[in-house]
Design a protein around this motif. Structure first.
Motif, mmCIF file in Angstrom:
data_model
loop_
_atom_site.group_PDB
_atom_site.id
_atom_site.type_symbol
_atom_site.label_atom_id
_atom_site.label_comp_id
_atom_site.label_asym_id
_atom_site.label_seq_id
_atom_site.Cartn_x
_atom_site.Cartn_y
_atom_site.Cartn_z
ATOM 1 N N VAL A 86 -8.033 19.542 -23.120
ATOM 2 C CA VAL A 86 -9.327 19.995 -23.637
ATOM 3 C C VAL A 86 -9.441 19.547 -25.083
ATOM 4 O O VAL A 86 -8.503 19.725 -25.875
ATOM 5 C CB VAL A 86 -9.471 21.525 -23.544
ATOM 6 N N SER A 87 -10.571 18.946 -25.425
ATOM 7 C CA SER A 87 -10.808 18.482 -26.797
ATOM 8 C C SER A 87 -12.013 19.216 -27.390
ATOM 9 O O SER A 87 -12.933 19.584 -26.657
ATOM 10 C CB SER A 87 -11.100 16.979 -26.821
ATOM 11 N N PRO A 88 -12.030 19.403 -28.714
ATOM 12 C CA PRO A 88 -13.192 20.035 -29.340
ATOM 13 C C PRO A 88 -14.393 19.103 -29.417
ATOM 14 O O PRO A 88 -15.528 19.559 -29.557
ATOM 15 C CB PRO A 88 -12.691 20.395 -30.741
ATOM 16 N N GLY A 102 -3.009 10.058 -16.232
ATOM 17 C CA GLY A 102 -3.352 10.865 -15.059
ATOM 18 C C GLY A 102 -3.612 12.327 -15.335
ATOM 19 O O GLY A 102 -3.357 13.176 -14.463
ATOM 20 N N LEU A 103 -4.148 12.641 -16.519
ATOM 21 C CA LEU A 103 -4.459 14.031 -16.844
ATOM 22 C C LEU A 103 -5.969 14.255 -16.863
ATOM 23 O O LEU A 103 -6.698 13.502 -17.522
ATOM 24 C CB LEU A 103 -3.895 14.406 -18.212
ATOM 25 N N PRO A 104 -6.469 15.272 -16.172
ATOM 26 C CA PRO A 104 -7.890 15.612 -16.282
ATOM 27 C C PRO A 104 -8.226 15.999 -17.713
ATOM 28 O O PRO A 104 -7.419 16.633 -18.399
ATOM 29 C CB PRO A 104 -8.050 16.814 -15.341
ATOM 30 N N VAL A 105 -9.422 15.629 -18.160
ATOM 31 C CA VAL A 105 -9.817 15.921 -19.532
ATOM 32 C C VAL A 105 -11.204 16.534 -19.566
ATOM 33 O O VAL A 105 -12.102 16.121 -18.828
ATOM 34 C CB VAL A 105 -9.771 14.638 -20.406
ATOM 35 N N ILE A 106 -11.353 17.548 -20.410
ATOM 36 C CA ILE A 106 -12.640 18.215 -20.611
ATOM 37 C C ILE A 106 -12.946 18.136 -22.102
ATOM 38 O O ILE A 106 -12.433 18.928 -22.900
ATOM 39 C CB ILE A 106 -12.596 19.679 -20.137
ATOM 40 N N PRO A 107 -13.768 17.172 -22.515
ATOM 41 C CA PRO A 107 -14.068 17.007 -23.942
ATOM 42 C C PRO A 107 -15.201 17.923 -24.386
ATOM 43 O O PRO A 107 -16.026 18.360 -23.586
ATOM 44 C CB PRO A 107 -14.489 15.539 -24.028
ATOM 45 N N GLY A 108 -15.238 18.163 -25.691
ATOM 46 C CA GLY A 108 -16.267 19.022 -26.248
ATOM 47 C C GLY A 108 -17.555 18.291 -26.549
ATOM 48 O O GLY A 108 -17.550 17.141 -26.996
ATOM 49 N N VAL A 109 -18.678 18.961 -26.287
ATOM 50 C CA VAL A 109 -20.007 18.447 -26.623
ATOM 51 C C VAL A 109 -20.857 19.613 -27.104
ATOM 52 O O VAL A 109 -20.587 20.759 -26.773
ATOM 53 C CB VAL A 109 -20.711 17.779 -25.411
ATOM 54 N N GLU A 120 -21.595 8.673 -19.551
ATOM 55 C CA GLU A 120 -21.356 7.235 -19.543
ATOM 56 C C GLU A 120 -19.877 6.900 -19.410
ATOM 57 O O GLU A 120 -19.508 5.823 -18.924
ATOM 58 C CB GLU A 120 -21.929 6.609 -20.823
ATOM 59 N N LEU A 121 -19.016 7.843 -19.814
ATOM 60 C CA LEU A 121 -17.577 7.674 -19.639
ATOM 61 C C LEU A 121 -17.115 8.121 -18.256
ATOM 62 O O LEU A 121 -15.918 8.091 -17.957
ATOM 63 C CB LEU A 121 -16.822 8.470 -20.711
ATOM 64 N N GLY A 122 -18.057 8.561 -17.431
ATOM 65 C CA GLY A 122 -17.722 8.954 -16.068
ATOM 66 C C GLY A 122 -17.226 10.376 -15.922
ATOM 67 O O GLY A 122 -16.647 10.725 -14.889
ATOM 68 N N LEU A 123 -17.482 11.216 -16.915
ATOM 69 C CA LEU A 123 -17.004 12.594 -16.865
ATOM 70 C C LEU A 123 -18.008 13.494 -16.154
ATOM 71 O O LEU A 123 -19.218 13.306 -16.283
ATOM 72 C CB LEU A 123 -16.760 13.109 -18.285
ATOM 73 N N ASP A 124 -17.479 14.462 -15.417
ATOM 74 C CA ASP A 124 -18.378 15.373 -14.702
ATOM 75 C C ASP A 124 -18.279 16.822 -15.176
ATOM 76 O O ASP A 124 -18.971 17.697 -14.667
ATOM 77 C CB ASP A 124 -18.132 15.314 -13.188
ATOM 78 N N THR A 125 -17.406 17.074 -16.159
ATOM 79 C CA THR A 125 -17.281 18.413 -16.739
ATOM 80 C C THR A 125 -17.057 18.274 -18.239
ATOM 81 O O THR A 125 -16.269 17.433 -18.673
ATOM 82 C CB THR A 125 -16.110 19.195 -16.120
#
Length: 215
Positions: A86-88, A102-109, A120-125
């Motif tokens: 998880v990123s801020p 191979g780690l799922p990532v949930i970035p901050g927005v 655009e980076l292909g993220l869904d969460t």
């Protein structure tokens, strides 16, 4: 079960700030006893990696790394046994490194522009952060209305009292919060209170929390 399924099943992710790895096992036991066996260990302290590793070694807690700012942080988290990142904020370099290892990532927005960049980076969460300071549940609802299919994990300033407003939104996979793992409780080793707060969180009066994630 995928990461999102797991987070959707728990609905609330305790955000942990702890600098004492010797307390990690007791913390894990309290989370499990309270019915909330998931944690985001923030990389804000010198021993956060050791705390993360100790929690992950239990095998009964879903452990992720938070406040991940660089690809090197991703490697540290991976080596410590993190199951997700998880990123801020939104860093393409962090996202790329997570995919490489191979780690799922949930970035901050916090804005529509950042959401578009995440898509655009292909993220869904994404992590909506800082949630309360960025408009709260109404802001998440507004963003979700123009980005259908995107999941949100609001974090930042959320309390037991305000969590239900977020959890009532179909686009919210889970919320991050620290009320059940408050730093003063961890410093005092008050594991009974941590357990009690986790159990109370599981009983929050929202249909989604009681019945699981939306279809």
């Amino acid at each position: 079960m995928s990461l999102l399924d797991e987070l959707g099943r728990h609905r609330v992710v305790p955000v942990v700030v702890l600098d004492d790895a010797d307390r990690a096992d007791d913390l894990g036991a309290a989370l499990v006893a309270g019915g909330l066996p998931v944690a985001e260990v923030t990389l804000r302290s010198l021993r956060a990696g050791a705390v993360l590793a100790a929690l992950a070694a239990r095998g009964d807690v879903l452990v992720g790394a938070g406040t991940v700012l660089t690809p090197d942080h991703v490697d540290l988290a991976r080596d410590a046994g993190a199951g997700f990142i998880v990123s801020p904020g939104l860093s393409a370099d962090v996202v790329r490194r997570c995919r490489e290892v191979g780690l799922p990532v949930i970035p901050g927005v916090s804005t529509a522009t950042e959401v578009m960049a995440a898509r655009e980076l292909g993220l869904d969460t994404v992590k909506f952060f800082p949630a309360e300071a960025s408009g709260g549940a109404p802001a998440v609802k507004a963003l979700a209305s123009v980005f259908p299919g995107l999941g949100f994990m609001p974090t930042g300033g959320i309390t037991e009292a305000t969590a239900p407003a977020y959890l009532s939104l179909p686009a919210v996979t889970a919320v991050g919060g620290s009320w059940m793992v408050a730093p003063d409780l961890l410093a005092a080793g008050d594991w009974d209170e941590v357990t009690a707060r986790c159990a109370a969180t599981r009983r929050l009066e929202t249909p989604l929390l009681a019945g699981g994630p939306p279809p």
